[in-house]
Motif scaffolding. Structure first.
Motif, PDB file in Angstrom:
ATOM      1  N   LYS A 301       0.836  -1.214   0.000  1.00  0.00           N
ATOM      2  CA  LYS A 301       0.000   0.000   0.000  1.00  0.00           C
ATOM      3  C   LYS A 301       0.866   1.258   0.000  1.00  0.00           C
ATOM      4  O   LYS A 301       0.477   2.285  -0.549  1.00  0.00           O
ATOM      5  CB  LYS A 301      -0.929  -0.009   1.210  1.00  0.00           C
ATOM      6  CG  LYS A 301      -1.906  -1.184   1.221  1.00  0.00           C
ATOM      7  CD  LYS A 301      -2.933  -1.052   2.336  1.00  0.00           C
ATOM      8  CE  LYS A 301      -3.949  -2.184   2.290  1.00  0.00           C
ATOM      9  NZ  LYS A 301      -3.570  -3.326   3.154  1.00  0.00           N
ATOM     10  N   SER A 304       2.051   1.650  -3.534  1.00  0.00           N
ATOM     11  CA  SER A 304       0.940   2.204  -4.330  1.00  0.00           C
ATOM     12  C   SER A 304       0.758   3.677  -4.016  1.00  0.00           C
ATOM     13  O   SER A 304       0.510   4.488  -4.916  1.00  0.00           O
ATOM     14  CB  SER A 304      -0.372   1.466  -4.015  1.00  0.00           C
ATOM     15  OG  SER A 304      -0.243   0.113  -4.298  1.00  0.00           O
ATOM     16  N   VAL A 377      -4.504   5.342   0.354  1.00  0.00           N
ATOM     17  CA  VAL A 377      -3.956   3.993   0.435  1.00  0.00           C
ATOM     18  C   VAL A 377      -2.571   4.015   1.100  1.00  0.00           C
ATOM     19  O   VAL A 377      -2.236   3.171   1.915  1.00  0.00           O
ATOM     20  CB  VAL A 377      -3.923   3.311  -0.959  1.00  0.00           C
ATOM     21  CG1 VAL A 377      -3.005   4.055  -1.913  1.00  0.00           C
ATOM     22  CG2 VAL A 377      -3.504   1.858  -0.859  1.00  0.00           C
ATOM     23  N   GLY A 381      -1.289   2.077   4.531  1.00  0.00           N
ATOM     24  CA  GLY A 381      -0.070   1.257   4.634  1.00  0.00           C
ATOM     25  C   GLY A 381       0.780   1.670   5.821  1.00  0.00           C
ATOM     26  O   GLY A 381       1.295   0.823   6.563  1.00  0.00           O
ATOM     27  N   THR A 416      -0.288  -7.934  -1.400  1.00  0.00           N
ATOM     28  CA  THR A 416      -1.243  -6.833  -1.346  1.00  0.00           C
ATOM     29  C   THR A 416      -1.085  -6.011  -0.079  1.00  0.00           C
ATOM     30  O   THR A 416      -1.628  -4.928   0.021  1.00  0.00           O
ATOM     31  CB  THR A 416      -2.686  -7.379  -1.401  1.00  0.00           C
ATOM     32  OG1 THR A 416      -2.815  -8.413  -0.408  1.00  0.00           O
ATOM     33  CG2 THR A 416      -2.978  -7.982  -2.752  1.00  0.00           C
TER      34      THR A 416
END
Lengths: 570, 570
Positions: A301, A304, A377, A381, A416
């Motif tokens: 995350k 991302s 996001v 994380g 993920t």
């Protein structure tokens, strides 16, 4: 001619000491896995090809060892080859005799007796049935079915062609024999068309191979979870220590057969699991006396989030691949690579704080927060990382260090959430000795969506090399036989064997030298095998019911009664 | 589309309880092997095909799983397929571009730069080089070498044909392009000739597969002994517990992947080894609490002796196969089979005493002596049996029985002296659960003659079934996690994890339920997993620094301090 013995490249034989050392590592890993509540499972060495293919990318698919369909397959390939050979020699009769054999020769006489049309078929081809139309009228469908059956096993790309032309001939209602020239010609053309135009060899490889050796333990585990989901109690904590095979180019420390040691939990998104995996790494390496390993952690995350902030969401992989090289090639080259992949100067400049991330976990997290403050996001994380770090701070680690590493990616498309990697203590040159992470949707390919999993893996071969380099294997690891009884002849040997039997029943590893060889040879045998004691039982000892025990290191000898012998060797 | 998960027929997944039970058996076997002085080795799962092929007879060869040459092989098959497709479409230029790619695309740009003729080749085909004779004069050998290299990997049967026609065209000194029709026609014909007339598919299968999965542990062991003979101290006692693979028709109790557990000694002819193997069988089955197994023993020399006496030395195998069936089909049918194989009435009548062999080992041996009194080899076999029997009588067996069985053959061609087979206790229907014998020349196929060996094997899967049937697995075998901490939320869970960590460090298998799920769900989880204790740590316990320990069987609960909790769960 004797063959010169060798083994395939990238594979290894292990001698007793190597087996003992490998078992030592595996047993410690296993013990800790079980303390943490993981249960062992085992899956077959080979899986159906379609379970594995397409799960590891093109490069991975290429590295999967495929197993040739065997037994029946080879038999049919051989028969099929003979069949075609006869056809191309225009011996249709012989060709069909082969077909007949292909159909029946693996059956017992009893079984064949029970096939209703066998006599008919037999007499038909014995009387050159292929000469008359009766055959085609009566049996064309039958024969076509037989061919279908045989050739679907042998060579699927040929089947369609042959059947097509057989049918055409049958429709013509003329003799197969009269048509043999035309038939063989047609098959020949059809064969080429199929092989070189319609099919290609890659498909053929898939058709002659339906099984493949396990490439990792994760995909078989996903398959296992879905297949046995009704027997499994979730969250499911399993471990698996088994070999995997990859057709990689062998090189130092990389083999074509090697063990993986995996622990995974599926069925819960709780971050406590990430916390426990950090603890588990620490516990295993502490138990192995390998102090000072670094457990690096990152979160997909965050990657991302960074990509989002600098506006390269669509280039997440390029971006991560470049960032991942920071350690190796340095800041400037990383930026260069990003530019060459089309990332903007503006975006790259936003990255600047990333390159100077320093300090402890908390300090780095604060820097990250300021970089990622616009990315939802990314902040998620960070929150996850903070939870893990705070928990670990509270619980404490025995010997390992937990370190944030925002450049860590490890098969980005797979993970993920959390991403882990363990590196050996400072000063030991070695790639990662463990890794893992969270994957949110592994089992959906097998029909079970929304099952989050998280797991870690230990790199047995590399851990072995590190322990070897640091001299961390216990000295007693390969202690094998403790005492060798010298053989002075059958009578004495028999008495020895009685004592040996007693010793073994008391848990002492004991052996009798099997032959009445020269004393020196037997003593040398004990020395070469590092057996610390020998027992001498000659005429004298036999008469006095004693055993002379010799310490091979000190050379000391003592005469003992059986009970004394037992207690001094126990 | 989700795949429906399944595994190849004849293979198995093992769940935690099954793994535990299998490990239980293997650990006991291992422990006894080591007490008897055997050392572990491991060999690769796959061997070079020529190490295995031809060692197990035609039927065995058929059952060996062959591994497709991978990686480069598949790439080349694919490229080769494309190449031929272009040739048959008369696109010679495109065909050679593919060839060029095949040659260079796995190389880095740097590497290609270093190939001196690459620019030349590139510009040549870019300017339709195939149009002029310059190319053929300059590069025909070059191209032929390239084709040779590519096609020797891809499709060996095609190579010769293509090269032959390429050369003929080169000799004609005409353009390859002008010849393309003739060329492709020629390749087509040559291809057929090669595939269907000169080669056959069986050879092809051998060419596309150079590795095969281990079929047993004996041949790899022989290969190991020869390959490592200079590092090995003889007599060499090794054990090996690893899976093997056979493409057998799967049926009850017969699998395509199964473990073998072998112990062998090579390098000594001493009969004390046979004696020790009988003891070893007894020790293992005693340790498994499987009482009353029968260790059947025979000797190849006795079988040879009998054949000699009745004059059927040339029919030794037919004779033995028939005799081996005595148990199953009875005396009359055995005699019938012998007659049908051409043995004389006179010879068969000499066998009469064999059919009525009765009594203990000694009595049977006496009968045998009278049958075999004219056969030197037979009497030698009896002598060996007597030695083993006398030794075992002296040493005693714990729970097994030793029994002479002159019908026992087990792969007659393989064994040269003692032959062993173990059957389960009376009342358990099961084939043999172990077997072995002496083989005098196993390693000579790999270049080391005159190395006698003797070994035994344990049938893990069948032993498993027998222990299951007799309920002999220890009840605690699958005892996994001892205590589950119920999760009441992050704060409480964090405190739990501290206690869990302490417990694990004290060797207690402990877990925290990862999610704050409903109490009932968490308790059900503990029950379903047979976890005997749960700990409840809610607000109240947190404040009083206590832990409520609940016994899941009795329902009893007690409040404990951490130290009390540790000591009551330890």
């Amino acid at each position: 001619m004797a063959q010169k013995p060798s083994i395939p490249k990238g594979t290894r034989d292990f001698n007793a000491v190597e087996v003992a050392k490998r078992s030592y590592i595996m047993n410690i890993i296993k013990e800790q896995f079980e303390l943490y509540g993981f249960q062992p499972i085992e899956t077959p060495s080979f899986e159906n090809s379609d379970t594995l293919m397409g799960k590891y990318g093109d490069e991975g698919d290429r590295l999967i060892f495929k197993i040739l369909n065997s037994g029946d397959f080879l038999r049919n390939v051989e028969l099929g080859s003979k069949f075609l050979k006869e056809i191309f020699r225009r011996n249709l009769g012989d060709a069909f005799i082969i077909l007949y054999k292909a159909e029946f020769e693996d059956k017992s006489i009893e079984e064949i007796d029970n096939i209703s049309d066998v006599d008919k078929i037999e007499s038909l081809y014995e009387t050159s049935l292929f000469n008359n139309n009766l055959f085609l009228n009566t049996f064309s469908d039958n024969i076509i079915e037989k061919i279908k059956k045989e050739f679907s096993k042998m060579s699927p790309f040929l089947l369609a062609a042959i059947v097509r032309y057989m049918k055409r001939i049958a429709e013509d209602n003329t003799s197969l024999f009269e048509n043999s020239q035309r038939f063989s010609k047609a098959v020949e053309r059809a064969y080429f068309k199929n092989v070189f135009i319609e099919d290609n060899f890659k498909d053929v490889a898939n058709k002659i191979s339906e099984k493949a050796l396990r490439y990792d333990l994760t995909v078989p585990f996903a398959r296992y979870v879905v297949q046995h989901q009704n027997e499994i109690e979730f969250p499911f904590k399993r471990y698996q220590i088994q070999p995997v095979w990859r057709a990689d180019r062998p090189q130092k420390g990389r083999f074509r057969e090697f063990y993986q040691c995996d622990a995974d939990v599926v069925g819960s998104k709780s971050l406590f699991q990430e916390v426990e995996f950090v603890q588990l790494y620490d516990a295993v390496f502490t138990a192995l006396d390998l102090k000072g390993v670094t457990i690096k952690i990152n979160n997909r995350k965050i990657l991302s989030g960074i990509a989002e902030v600098i506006g390269v969401q669509d280039k997440l992989i390029d971006f991560t691949v470049a960032l991942d090289k920071l350690d190796k090639i340095g800041e400037e080259k990383v930026k260069e690579e990003m530019r060459s992949k089309g990332m903007s100067e503006d975006g790259i400049s936003k990255l600047q704080p990333l390159f100077s991330l320093e300090g402890d976990f908390g300090t780095q997290v604060e820097s990250l927060k300021s970089i990622l403050n616009t990315s939802e996001v990314g902040l998620k994380g960070i929150e996850e990382l903070e939870f893990i770090d705070a928990s670990i701070s509270k619980l404490g680690l025995k010997t390992a260090n937990l370190q944030l590493d925002v450049t860590l990616a490890r098969g980005l498309n797979y993970y993920t959430g959390a991403i882990f990697e363990v590196s050996a203590p400072d000063g030991v040159k070695m790639g990662s000795i463990g890794g893992g992470g969270r994957y949110d949707d592994l089992t959906s390919i097998f029909g079970k969506p929304d099952t989050s999993g998280v797991g870690i893996s230990f790199g047995l071969d590399r851990i072995y090399l590190v322990l070897e380099e640091l001299n961390l294997f216990p000295e007693t690891i390969a202690d094998a036989t403790k005492v060798l009884f010298i053989n002075f002849g059958d009578k004495e040997a028999m008495a020895c064997l009685q004592a040996v039997t007693q010793l073994r029943q008391n848990g002492v590893k004991a052996e009798l030298y099997p032959d009445n060889a020269k004393m020196k040879k037997q003593m040398t045998h004990a020395n070469r095998r590092n057996i610390p004691y020998v027992v001498l039982l000659g005429e004298e000892e036999l008469n006095s019911d004693t055993y002379t025990l010799k310490n091979m290191k000190t050379g000391e000898q003592e005469k003992l009664k059986l009970q004394e012998l037992l207690s001094s060797l126990k």
